[in-house]
Motif scaffolding. Sequence first.
Motif, PDB file in Angstrom:
ATOM      1  N   UNK A   1       0.800  -1.226   0.000  1.00  0.00           N
ATOM      2  CA  UNK A   1       0.000   0.000   0.000  1.00  0.00           C
ATOM      3  C   UNK A   1       0.829   1.270   0.000  1.00  0.00           C
ATOM      4  N   UNK A   2       2.117   1.199   0.384  1.00  0.00           N
ATOM      5  CA  UNK A   2       2.981   2.385   0.388  1.00  0.00           C
ATOM      6  C   UNK A   2       3.334   2.789  -1.042  1.00  0.00           C
ATOM      7  N   UNK A   3       3.517   4.097  -1.255  1.00  0.00           N
ATOM      8  CA  UNK A   3       3.965   4.581  -2.556  1.00  0.00           C
ATOM      9  C   UNK A   3       4.829   5.812  -2.387  1.00  0.00           C
TER      10      UNK A   3
ATOM     11  N   UNK B   1       6.824  -8.019  -9.551  1.00  0.00           N
ATOM     12  CA  UNK B   1       5.434  -8.050 -10.030  1.00  0.00           C
ATOM     13  C   UNK B   1       4.514  -7.265  -9.100  1.00  0.00           C
ATOM     14  N   UNK B   2       4.966  -7.015  -7.877  1.00  0.00           N
ATOM     15  CA  UNK B   2       4.138  -6.355  -6.864  1.00  0.00           C
ATOM     16  C   UNK B   2       4.500  -4.880  -6.673  1.00  0.00           C
ATOM     17  N   UNK B   3       5.514  -4.412  -7.400  1.00  0.00           N
ATOM     18  CA  UNK B   3       5.852  -2.982  -7.370  1.00  0.00           C
ATOM     19  C   UNK B   3       5.305  -2.373  -8.653  1.00  0.00           C
ATOM     20  N   UNK B   4       4.308  -1.502  -8.495  1.00  0.00           N
ATOM     21  CA  UNK B   4       3.660  -0.885  -9.651  1.00  0.00           C
ATOM     22  C   UNK B   4       4.305   0.469  -9.956  1.00  0.00           C
TER      23      UNK B   4
ATOM     24  N   UNK C   1       3.944  -0.188  -3.733  1.00  0.00           N
ATOM     25  CA  UNK C   1       3.935  -1.600  -3.337  1.00  0.00           C
ATOM     26  C   UNK C   1       2.458  -1.998  -3.323  1.00  0.00           C
ATOM     27  N   UNK C   2       2.065  -2.749  -4.333  1.00  0.00           N
ATOM     28  CA  UNK C   2       0.661  -3.082  -4.523  1.00  0.00           C
ATOM     29  C   UNK C   2       0.133  -3.970  -3.399  1.00  0.00           C
ATOM     30  N   UNK C   3      -0.936  -3.496  -2.765  1.00  0.00           N
ATOM     31  CA  UNK C   3      -1.631  -4.311  -1.768  1.00  0.00           C
ATOM     32  C   UNK C   3      -2.708  -5.078  -2.512  1.00  0.00           C
TER      33      UNK C   3
ATOM     34  N   UNK D   1      -4.511  -7.508  -1.425  1.00  0.00           N
ATOM     35  CA  UNK D   1      -5.536  -8.066  -0.555  1.00  0.00           C
ATOM     36  C   UNK D   1      -5.278  -9.506  -0.150  1.00  0.00           C
ATOM     37  N   UNK D   2      -4.097 -10.006  -0.495  1.00  0.00           N
ATOM     38  CA  UNK D   2      -3.757 -11.388  -0.155  1.00  0.00           C
ATOM     39  C   UNK D   2      -2.520 -11.390   0.746  1.00  0.00           C
ATOM     40  N   UNK D   3      -2.154 -12.562   1.210  1.00  0.00           N
ATOM     41  CA  UNK D   3      -0.980 -12.728   2.057  1.00  0.00           C
ATOM     42  C   UNK D   3       0.281 -12.444   1.227  1.00  0.00           C
ATOM     43  N   UNK D   4       1.033 -11.426   1.616  1.00  0.00           N
ATOM     44  CA  UNK D   4       2.274 -11.078   0.924  1.00  0.00           C
ATOM     45  C   UNK D   4       3.479 -11.181   1.861  1.00  0.00           C
TER      46      UNK D   4
END
Length: 197
Positions: free
Chosen positions: A67-69, A109-112, A166-168, A170-173
């Motif tokens: 969720x951070x950007x 893949x999780x860093x937008x 850092x894309x959240x 909604x799943x376990x990361x």
Amino acid sequence: MNVKKKIGLSAATAILGISLIGGGSFAYFSDSEVTNNTFTAGTLDINLKSTDDSKKINLNIENMKPGDWKVHQISIYNGGSLEVKDVKLRADYTVTDANGDNGTEDFADHILVNIMKADTKEVIANWVPLSQLKDSNLVVANDLKTPTGNKYQTNHRQTLRVDFKFNDNGQDQNIFQGDQIDFKLSFEASQKDGELK
């Protein structure tokens, strides 16, 4: 005049005629001019500048959680003597898997990444994973003129807004805790097409 004198005079006349013909082939007018020329190649030189007026671009983000950007602005300047046709962006990265538990998951893949032109708000990359920017050739600037020294000139630079998130999902990361991505962004300028000079 006796025959010997006539023959001698004829021979002398013939020799004189031959010498004039032979010598005449070397007598001519001439003129010459010389031009001294040089070919000098122009320079293609782009410079990057952060919005805080520092020369160093610092895109580091520490202690991130889903969720951070972070938002950055990067200005690309034409500092050479040639006009720039376009500037392409390519990303490369390596992931350090702190706990060795990522399996087939790629942290990148999780860093937008969102990239847009700051002046026109034209979107170049719309929240794409960093992994998709690897070896891509996104055009991030076009038609950068040569600098004229005018402090109000804007057509020799392009300012980009670059957002990282850092894309959240909604799943376990949890597998990404402590992981690190080392990445570099390469900006490559191309000259305008050759023209008649």
